[in-house]
Each structure stands twice: as structure tokens, then as C-alpha cells.
Scaffold this active site. Structure first.
Site, PDB file in Angstrom:
ATOM      1  N   CYS A  97     -62.551  -3.535  -1.502  1.00 33.06           N
ATOM      2  CA  CYS A  97     -61.401  -3.325  -0.749  1.00 33.06           C
ATOM      3  C   CYS A  97     -61.374  -3.723   0.117  1.00 33.06           C
ATOM      4  O   CYS A  97     -62.575  -4.431   0.253  1.00 33.06           O
ATOM      5  CB  CYS A  97     -61.259  -2.109  -0.781  1.00 33.06           C
ATOM      6  N   HIS A 131     -68.210   1.945   7.961  1.00 36.35           N
ATOM      7  CA  HIS A 131     -67.829   3.441   8.329  1.00 36.35           C
ATOM      8  C   HIS A 131     -67.496   4.135   9.833  1.00 36.35           C
ATOM      9  O   HIS A 131     -66.552   4.909  10.136  1.00 36.35           O
ATOM     10  CB  HIS A 131     -68.811   4.106   7.862  1.00 36.35           C
ATOM     11  N   CYS A 174     -63.630  -0.742   9.608  1.00 37.18           N
ATOM     12  CA  CYS A 174     -62.791  -0.547   8.620  1.00 37.18           C
ATOM     13  C   CYS A 174     -61.342  -0.268   9.496  1.00 37.18           C
ATOM     14  O   CYS A 174     -61.650   0.391   9.987  1.00 37.18           O
ATOM     15  CB  CYS A 174     -62.563   0.372   7.404  1.00 37.18           C
ATOM     16  N   HIS A 176     -71.341  12.946   6.772  1.00 37.15           N
ATOM     17  CA  HIS A 176     -70.946  11.572   6.307  1.00 37.15           C
ATOM     18  C   HIS A 176     -70.544  10.736   7.610  1.00 37.15           C
ATOM     19  O   HIS A 176     -70.446  11.096   8.361  1.00 37.15           O
ATOM     20  CB  HIS A 176     -69.765  11.134   5.744  1.00 37.15           C
ATOM     21  N   GLU A 205     -68.343   7.692   8.495  1.00 36.34           N
ATOM     22  CA  GLU A 205     -67.635   8.432   8.769  1.00 36.34           C
ATOM     23  C   GLU A 205     -67.181   9.545   9.762  1.00 36.34           C
ATOM     24  O   GLU A 205     -66.256   9.260  10.587  1.00 36.34           O
ATOM     25  CB  GLU A 205     -66.340   8.276   7.656  1.00 36.34           C
ATOM     26  N   SER A 251     -69.135   7.895  -0.909  1.00 38.30           N
ATOM     27  CA  SER A 251     -68.272   9.480  -0.772  1.00 38.30           C
ATOM     28  C   SER A 251     -66.548   8.931  -2.020  1.00 38.30           C
ATOM     29  O   SER A 251     -66.595   9.110  -2.675  1.00 38.30           O
ATOM     30  CB  SER A 251     -67.737   9.192   0.169  1.00 38.30           C
ATOM     31  N   ASN A 252     -66.524   7.661  -1.868  1.00 42.50           N
ATOM     32  CA  ASN A 252     -65.436   6.985  -2.966  1.00 42.50           C
ATOM     33  C   ASN A 252     -65.263   7.144  -4.268  1.00 42.50           C
ATOM     34  O   ASN A 252     -64.565   7.288  -5.227  1.00 42.50           O
ATOM     35  CB  ASN A 252     -64.351   5.927  -2.594  1.00 42.50           C
ATOM     36  N   SER A 267     -66.743  -0.454  -2.942  1.00 43.79           N
ATOM     37  CA  SER A 267     -67.722  -0.777  -2.381  1.00 43.79           C
ATOM     38  C   SER A 267     -69.233  -1.088  -3.092  1.00 43.79           C
ATOM     39  O   SER A 267     -69.926  -2.137  -3.180  1.00 43.79           O
ATOM     40  CB  SER A 267     -68.765  -0.169  -1.227  1.00 43.79           C
TER      41      SER A 267
END
EC number: 1.17.7.4
Length: 316
Positions: free
Chosen positions: A12, A74, A96, A124, A126, A226-227, A269
């Protein structure tokens, strides 16, 4: 065996920017470059940058005076940012921009004395960075992961309450938590659109389309992404065998030997070279030409800091 490719998949804009920041810093300043936490959650990317001279650390105290430090994609808490500022460090921020947007929402609520609820996964980075934007002792910052957490949550003043979300969550699960929040706290205020980023949403939509056609789904991504985990979970919920793999070497022949169609996607990622290697391995196991599905086109680009914009030819 047919091979189908989800679209979109892989990098991304935020990941692309974060990696470019580290690569450009290495090109301009040379090794070592210190990076707080893995710049993105992908083993191949991190190992590649480490070979070039990036040193990944968790504590600012590990960074020597006068060094160059980069915050990961993150994001970090205000406490970490202030600690870095107190040292003689050159700091570049690879957070990001879509995570920064959530940070700003939390900071705004903190200044107003509103309580805030973050929907996210405990532990996490983030989430730790986002929770760390709140510093008003008169209010409160809370973390929930599920509708059950919402039912148990006690706040000080539900008339001044807002919510935010981690950017890499399951769209469906997050919707359920938001519904629970609105039912429990009717006056709660949220962002106009939830904070799940465009890339997470698009990749979940794409893996849903992929799983409708494939017997087996392979998700290229690291275990701490995570994603990527959400993509594998979504395919599994649709009743398909789905496997999260770091690279082609993880593929077990037994997974695909009876499959008429294997679908391949990649987390935000995961670099495309890993996908190409997976395709090659599947073809060795009897797969045909890889066919990309139609999907949303992504044209978003996030610029690197101007201090790190470099024409590599100028430094050769």
C-alpha cells in the site's frame, strides 16, 4: 490447477513510503540507520533492510547519541516522540499518514477532555502509538476488541465520548463493535468514515472475491502482520482452506494437490517478488498461468519527507 490473483494485493502507499524512507536514508547517510520497531511487518523486507545497514530497535535508549532514527509505519506514542526529541538524534517519521490521521483524532479528543475508545488489537504497535496520543487525566482512553469488551466497559461520562479504530482491522468485525458501541453509548461520536484504511478495505474486498472462486487461498504475509492475518481469516470464514505464508518455501504440496483452483493474495506489507515466487512454486506443482481478477485500482501515493527525496544517480 488454475491460479487466480487477488486485485489489489501487496504494498500500500503507506508501506511503500515507509520502506522508501529507510532506503533513502541509507543511500544519503549510509549505515547504520536506526529504526524503532520493524518498519513494516514483513520478514523479507526487514531482512533486506537489515542487510543494507538498518538496525531495528525497540527502545530509544538503544540508539547512540548523534544517530539517525526512523519511526516505523505503525507510529509511536507522544512519550516515545518526546524521548527521541530529548536526545541528540536526527529523526525521520515513517508513520503512515492514515495512522497519523487517527493520532490527530485522539489528540483532539484529549485536548477537549472527551473520553476516547479505540477499537484495536492489544499489543499491536499501532495501537500502542495511538493510545499514547491521549494525555488528559480528566478524561480516559480505553481499548476494546469485541462487542463483549464493549458490554463490560465503564466510562466516566458517556455524554462526551468518541471512538476511533486501528487501520488494519477486519471490516466486518469492526462494524459489529461499532454497532455495540452505538447501542451501549447512544451519544458516542465517531469519524465520518471508520479509520480502517483504503488498502485494508480493498484487500479484504478482493480476497472475498477470490475466495468465492478458489478452493484454496494463499495469503503472502508475515505472522505479525495484522492486515495479512485478517485476509486469511476472511477466506477461512468463507469456508475455504486458507494459509498465511511468508514465502513460497512455506507451501505444502498437500494443501494444493487436489485443488482445481488456488487463489493468491498478499498483505499490504508483502512485496510482489514474494507473490511471483509463490506463482512459480504453484506452477511447479502443476498450476497454469496466473490470472489476475478485476478489482479496485489504487493510485494513492504518499511522498517521503523532502529531506529524503533523492535521485540515486546523484549519490553514486
Amino acid at each position: 490447477m488454475q491460479i487466480l490473483l487477488a486485485n489489489p494485493r501487496g504494498f500500500c502507499a503507506g508501506v511503500d513510503r515507509a520502506i522508501s524512507i529507510v532506503e533513502n536514508a541509507l543511500t544519503l547517510y549510509g549505515a547504520p540507520i536506526y529504526v524503532r520497531h520493524e518498519v513494516v511487518h514483513n520478514r523479507y523486507v526487514v531482512d533486506s533492510l537489515r542487510k543494507r545497514g538498518a538496525i531495528f530497535i525497540e527502545q530509544i535508549s538503544e540508539v547512540p547519541d548523534g544517530a539517525i532514527l526512523i519511526f516505523s509505519a505503525h507510529g509511536v506514542s507522544q512519550a516515545v516522540r518526546n524521548e527521541a526529541k530529548s536526545r541528540d538524534l536526527t529523526v525521520f517519521d515513517a508513520t503512515c499518514p492514515l495512522v497519523t490521521k487517527v493520532h490527530m483524532e485522539v489528540a483532539r479528543a484529549s485536548r477537549r477532555g472527551e473520553e476516547s475508545i479505540l477499537i484495536g488489537h492489544a499489543g499491536h504497535p499501532e495501537v500502542e502509538g495511538t493510545m499514547g496520543q491521549y494525555n488528559n487525566p480528566q478524561g480516559g482512553m480505553y481499548l476494546v476488541e469485541s462487542p463483549e469488551d464493549v458490554l463490560k466497559l465503564e466510562v466516566k461520562n458517556d455524554a462526551r465520548l468518541s471512538f476511533m479504530t486501528q487501520t488494519t482491522l477486519s471490516v466486518d468485525d469492526t462494524s459489529d463493535v461499532i454497532d455495540a458501541l452505538r447501542a451501549r453509548f447512544p451519544k458516542i461520536v465517531g469519524p465520518r468514515k471508520d479509520d480502517i484504511c483504503y488498502a485494508t478495505t480493498n484487500r479484504q474486498e478482493a480476497v472475498r472475491a477470490l475466495a468465492e472462486q478458489a478452493d484454496v487461498v494463499l495469503v503472502v504475509g508475515s505472522k505479525n502482520s495484522s492486515n495479512s492475518n485478517r485476509l486469511a481469516e476472511l477466506a477461512q470464514r468463507m469456508g475455504k482452506a486458507a494459509y498465511l505464508i511468508d514465502d513460497a518455501s512455506d507451501i505444502q504440496e498437500a494443501w494444493v494437490k487436489d485443488a482445481a483452483c488456488v487463489g493468491v493474495t498478499a498483505g499490504a506489507s508483502a512485496p510482489d517478488i514474494l507473490v511471483q515466487n509463490v506463482i512459480t512454486r504453484l506452477q511447479e506443482l502443476g498450476g497454469g498461468e496466473a490470472v489476475p481478477l478485476e478489482g479496485r485500482e489504487e493510485n494513492i501515493v504518499f511522498e517521503v519527507p523532502k529531506e529524503l527525496r533523492v535521485d540515486v544517480r546523484e549519490v553514486e
